[in-house]
Design a protein around this motif. Structure first.
Motif: not given
Length: 140
Positions: A38-43, A122, A128-129, A131-132, A134
């Motif tokens: 899993p990566l974040t949008a910032a990643d 990813v 997922r991005i 839902s977090d 972004y």
């Protein structure tokens, strides 16, 4: 409680972890295979990796895309590499994103060993991005 002893062996072929009780696991040497995590949008937006959304155009339109990502539907490894190899010639990482992470795992598996770049699939994909929290952008 049973006590386990671990021995880590390192060599040219990679790293092996041997645990008491007959368990054995090995890890691929650096640069081989790919990572699925899993990566974040910032990643995805703050690094210098090449982020490629491998979904179809109608999917990009439906959900939007990660800002700055390259949009190229993955069909075959050869076709994909012909499209992106110039962007990877500087050695940067290749990050693949799709809807849920299933297609990127298959694409990463097909690309593994064909390029020297690190490949990251990813986990959870754009679903997922989003839902977090972004906010995607419209595809161009």
């Amino acid at each position: 409680m049973e006590r386990r002893h671990f021995l880590v062996l390192a060599g040219i072929g990679g790293v092996a972890l041997i645990a008491g009780g007959g368990y054995f696991a090995s890890m691929e040497p650096a640069g081989a295979g790919y990572e699925h995590r899993p990566l974040t949008a910032a990643d995805l937006t703050e690094g210098d990796a090449l982020v490629v959304d491998i979904r179809r155009p109608e999917e990009w339109a439906e959900t939007g895309v990660v800002e700055g990502s390259m949009l190229f539907t993955f069909t075959t490894a050869d076709r994909f590499l012909a499209q992106v190899s110039g962007e990877l010639s500087d050695g940067r990482d290749l990050v693949l994103i799709c809807r849920t992470g299933n297609r990127t795992q298959a694409a990463a598996d097909a690309l593994a060993g064909q390029i020297p770049n690190r490949i990251v699939s990813v986990e959870g994909g754009i679903t997922r991005i989003i839902s977090d929290g972004y906010q995607t952008v419209k595809p161009r």
